[in-house]
Design a protein around this motif. Sequence first.
Motif, short mmCIF file in Angstrom:
data_model
loop_
_atom_site.label_atom_id
_atom_site.label_comp_id
_atom_site.label_asym_id
_atom_site.label_seq_id
_atom_site.Cartn_x
_atom_site.Cartn_y
_atom_site.Cartn_z
N MET A 166 78.29 141.43 -67.62
CA MET A 166 76.97 141.14 -67.06
C MET A 166 76.14 142.41 -67.09
O MET A 166 76.43 143.38 -66.40
N ALA A 167 75.09 142.40 -67.91
CA ALA A 167 74.27 143.60 -68.10
C ALA A 167 72.82 143.33 -67.72
O ALA A 167 71.90 143.75 -68.43
N VAL A 168 72.63 142.61 -66.62
CA VAL A 168 71.27 142.28 -66.19
C VAL A 168 70.97 142.83 -64.78
O VAL A 168 70.02 142.39 -64.14
N GLY A 169 71.75 143.79 -64.32
CA GLY A 169 71.41 144.49 -63.10
C GLY A 169 71.93 143.89 -61.82
O GLY A 169 72.31 142.72 -61.76
N ALA A 170 71.93 144.73 -60.78
CA ALA A 170 72.37 144.33 -59.44
C ALA A 170 71.15 143.96 -58.60
O ALA A 170 70.07 144.51 -58.78
N PRO A 171 71.34 143.02 -57.65
CA PRO A 171 72.58 142.31 -57.31
C PRO A 171 72.78 140.99 -58.06
O PRO A 171 73.73 140.29 -57.79
N ARG A 172 71.86 140.66 -58.98
CA ARG A 172 71.93 139.33 -59.60
C ARG A 172 73.25 139.12 -60.35
O ARG A 172 73.80 138.01 -60.32
N SER A 173 73.76 140.16 -61.01
CA SER A 173 75.01 140.00 -61.78
C SER A 173 76.18 139.68 -60.86
O SER A 173 76.94 138.73 -61.08
N GLU A 174 76.35 140.49 -59.82
CA GLU A 174 77.48 140.32 -58.90
C GLU A 174 77.40 138.99 -58.17
O GLU A 174 78.41 138.28 -58.03
N ILE A 175 76.20 138.63 -57.73
CA ILE A 175 76.04 137.38 -56.98
C ILE A 175 76.26 136.17 -57.88
O ILE A 175 76.89 135.19 -57.47
N PHE A 176 75.79 136.25 -59.12
CA PHE A 176 76.01 135.14 -60.05
C PHE A 176 77.51 134.88 -60.24
O PHE A 176 77.98 133.74 -60.15
N VAL A 177 78.26 135.93 -60.53
CA VAL A 177 79.69 135.76 -60.78
C VAL A 177 80.39 135.21 -59.56
O VAL A 177 81.19 134.26 -59.65
N ASP A 178 80.09 135.77 -58.40
CA ASP A 178 80.79 135.32 -57.19
C ASP A 178 80.41 133.90 -56.81
O ASP A 178 81.27 133.09 -56.45
N THR A 179 79.14 133.58 -56.89
CA THR A 179 78.66 132.26 -56.49
C THR A 179 79.19 131.16 -57.41
O THR A 179 79.46 130.04 -56.96
N HIS A 180 79.37 131.48 -58.69
CA HIS A 180 79.76 130.45 -59.67
C HIS A 180 81.18 130.65 -60.17
O HIS A 180 81.54 130.14 -61.23
N ARG A 181 82.01 131.31 -59.38
CA ARG A 181 83.37 131.60 -59.84
C ARG A 181 84.18 130.33 -60.10
O ARG A 181 85.08 130.33 -60.95
N THR A 182 83.87 129.24 -59.40
CA THR A 182 84.63 128.01 -59.63
C THR A 182 84.28 127.35 -60.96
O THR A 182 85.04 126.54 -61.49
N LEU A 183 83.11 127.68 -61.52
CA LEU A 183 82.70 127.14 -62.82
C LEU A 183 83.09 128.05 -63.97
O LEU A 183 83.10 127.62 -65.13
N LEU A 184 83.38 129.31 -63.66
CA LEU A 184 83.69 130.28 -64.69
C LEU A 184 85.16 130.20 -65.08
O LEU A 184 86.01 129.76 -64.29
N PRO A 185 85.50 130.65 -66.29
CA PRO A 185 86.89 130.63 -66.74
C PRO A 185 87.68 131.77 -66.09
O PRO A 185 87.08 132.66 -65.46
N PRO A 186 88.99 131.78 -66.24
CA PRO A 186 89.79 132.89 -65.71
C PRO A 186 89.60 134.14 -66.56
O PRO A 186 90.32 134.37 -67.54
N CYS A 187 88.60 134.91 -66.23
CA CYS A 187 88.23 136.07 -67.04
C CYS A 187 88.06 137.29 -66.15
O CYS A 187 88.03 137.19 -64.92
N TRP A 188 87.93 138.43 -66.77
CA TRP A 188 87.50 139.64 -66.07
C TRP A 188 85.99 139.73 -66.24
O TRP A 188 85.47 139.60 -67.35
N ALA A 189 85.28 139.94 -65.13
CA ALA A 189 83.82 140.00 -65.16
C ALA A 189 83.37 141.38 -64.72
O ALA A 189 83.68 141.83 -63.61
N PHE A 190 82.63 142.04 -65.58
CA PHE A 190 82.17 143.40 -65.33
C PHE A 190 80.66 143.42 -65.14
O PHE A 190 79.90 142.98 -66.00
N CYS A 191 80.22 143.93 -64.00
CA CYS A 191 78.79 144.04 -63.71
C CYS A 191 78.40 145.49 -63.93
O CYS A 191 78.68 146.35 -63.08
#
Length: 259
Positions: A166-191
Amino acid sequence: MRTPGRPFGLNLSKDSARDIARTATRHRRRPEDGVGLVVTPNIDHIAIIRRSAEMAQAYRNAARIVCDGWPVQLYARLCGARLARVTGCEITSELMRMTPYAAWNRFFFVVDTETTAQAVRDWALRNNLTGVCATLIPAFGFEKDAAFCATMAQTIAAHGTTVLIMAVGAPRSEIFVDTHRTLLPPCWAFCVGQAVKIELGLVKRASPGWQSVGLEWLWRLIQEPSRLAGRYATATIGFSAAVIEDQLRGGLRTTGTGQ
């Protein structure tokens, strides 16, 4: 009282940038592991956590929290945590240079402009990753559009992503990943914000000399004064308040799970 060695209640990782990149690209996460969010706190992040419950929640759920900004590292050491500084730039550099990649690795970059996206595609071509590397450019303010965010998460999942950058800045990157973790695949997410642009040569990073004396922030301010001056001022005030709160009341008590 705040737990000794855990500034702001954060469970700061002792892993190096290479350790983290190696784990992400050589040890595939299982479906039951879910998303492993990696966050890189600097003074801006600490200031945001004070005023954003969603950012604080993302930090609580993070799998790795590294000590990015040098003021965060200094305060951590004053709290008894002997940690090396590990920046988002270092992690990104290791991730994007750790060739050859295992055949199951699939990369997904969420970036800000077509210029960045094209540079990512060129990187993928050079590393024989064209078929396993995808990019997406969300519109400005995308984080406020719940339907779009859900669709973006589903697109990332459909790609079979194992490494999400995620290369679109804080806090949108971190919040996006955490909020939608149930829809995301089992991956490593780097903000990692601007780190992708720096690694691809689109933005020049401060020289090692500037970095070694903790003045990389000043270098960035000189490069982008209109964008960063107000942000740095707000972050400095917020970080200072967080330090005082951490000393007086035990701080924010946000805790990474260290998955």
